[in-house]
Design an enzyme around this catalytic site. Structure first.
Site, PDB file in Angstrom:
ATOM      1  N   LYS A 119       0.829  -1.205   0.000  1.00 46.92           N
ATOM      2  CA  LYS A 119       0.000   0.000   0.000  1.00 46.92           C
ATOM      3  C   LYS A 119       0.866   1.258   0.000  1.00 46.92           C
ATOM      4  O   LYS A 119       0.667   2.175  -0.799  1.00 46.92           O
ATOM      5  CB  LYS A 119      -0.922   0.018   1.211  1.00 46.92           C
ATOM      6  CG  LYS A 119      -1.916   1.185   1.212  1.00 46.92           C
ATOM      7  CD  LYS A 119      -2.377   1.550   2.604  1.00 46.92           C
ATOM      8  CE  LYS A 119      -1.322   2.371   3.316  1.00 46.92           C
ATOM      9  NZ  LYS A 119      -1.768   2.924   4.616  1.00 46.92           N
ATOM     10  N   ASP A 137      -6.431   1.407   1.390  1.00 50.47           N
ATOM     11  CA  ASP A 137      -6.291   1.611   2.829  1.00 50.47           C
ATOM     12  C   ASP A 137      -7.580   1.184   3.520  1.00 50.47           C
ATOM     13  O   ASP A 137      -8.469   0.598   2.897  1.00 50.47           O
ATOM     14  CB  ASP A 137      -5.956   3.073   3.131  1.00 50.47           C
ATOM     15  CG  ASP A 137      -7.152   4.003   2.930  1.00 50.47           C
ATOM     16  OD1 ASP A 137      -8.134   3.599   2.256  1.00 50.47           O
ATOM     17  OD2 ASP A 137      -7.115   5.126   3.451  1.00 50.47           O
TER      18      ASP A 137
END
Length: 209
Positions: A119, A137
């Protein structure tokens, strides 16, 4: 599914036409540090500590020479600060020693930096290098599941793959920021603001009420 995605994207364009990263930074390495620090905490909290951190230590060398205790004291207000301080020092050291003081654009290389996973690497590539990516997220994970774009037990990487198939690549970066804003300011984890939401008929969470 195509109709739902188009409705979602149109609505996001209406709500957040200029959505962008809300982490403060002026140098590429500052963003790497800020995104790493943002794990399990808010951008607002990260901005509060990095505004002090980057003012006190203005270069990679100054951060490299700072003691772990000095770093910990500054970032203490955010969660997991001891581990994040170690990661921060590790990132700085790696950038100096392995990457000639330059943030790499290669995802695999980014993920060798302490505390940088899929991420974080995706955020860095999209923000600094404008390389299309759609990192997931907690906000995006929640929205995708509520809108039935992903399964209940999907992991972030699963959701990322699914969203990348549904959303045109040219919109990945923009949609990433818009979805985060939607989750941060409208589709909250607790007490989501469903009353005026124009896509609530797509939301599993709302329909179960």
């Amino acid at each position: 599914m195509t109709t739902n995605i188009n409705r979602l994207l149109d609505y996001l364009d209406e709500l957040f036409p200029l959505a962008k990263c809300e982490l403060f930074y002026t140098k590429d390495y500052e963003l790497v540090i800020a995104v790493m620090l943002s794990a399990q905490t808010t951008d607002k909290s990260v901005n509060a500590v990095t505004s002090i951190l980057f003012k006190k230590f203005t270069t990679l060398d100054e951060l490299n020479n700072a003691s772990l205790e000095e770093i910990e004291e500054i970032i203490k207000p955010i969660g997991l600060y001891k581990n994040k301080a170690k990661n921060l020092k590790g990132i700085v050291e790696e950038l100096i020693e392995r990457f000639n003081r330059t943030v790499p654009s290669d995802k695999n290389e980014l993920m060798t930096l302490p505390g940088v996973g899929n991420k974080t690497a995706g955020v860095i590539r999209a923000e600094i290098f404008n390389i299309p990516d759609l990192p997931v997220d907690t906000h995006i994970l929640r929205i995708a599941k509520r809108l039935n774009l992903a399964k209940k037990d999907d992991e972030p990487i699963d959701v990322e793959r699914k969203l990348k198939k549904l959303i045109p690549e040219k919109r990945w970066i923009k949609s990433h920021h818009q979805l985060i804003h939607f989750g941060r300011y409208h589709c909250l984890a607790r007490s989501p603001r469903c009353e005026n939401c124009q896509i609530k008929d797509m939301c599993i969470n709302y329909l179960r009420k």
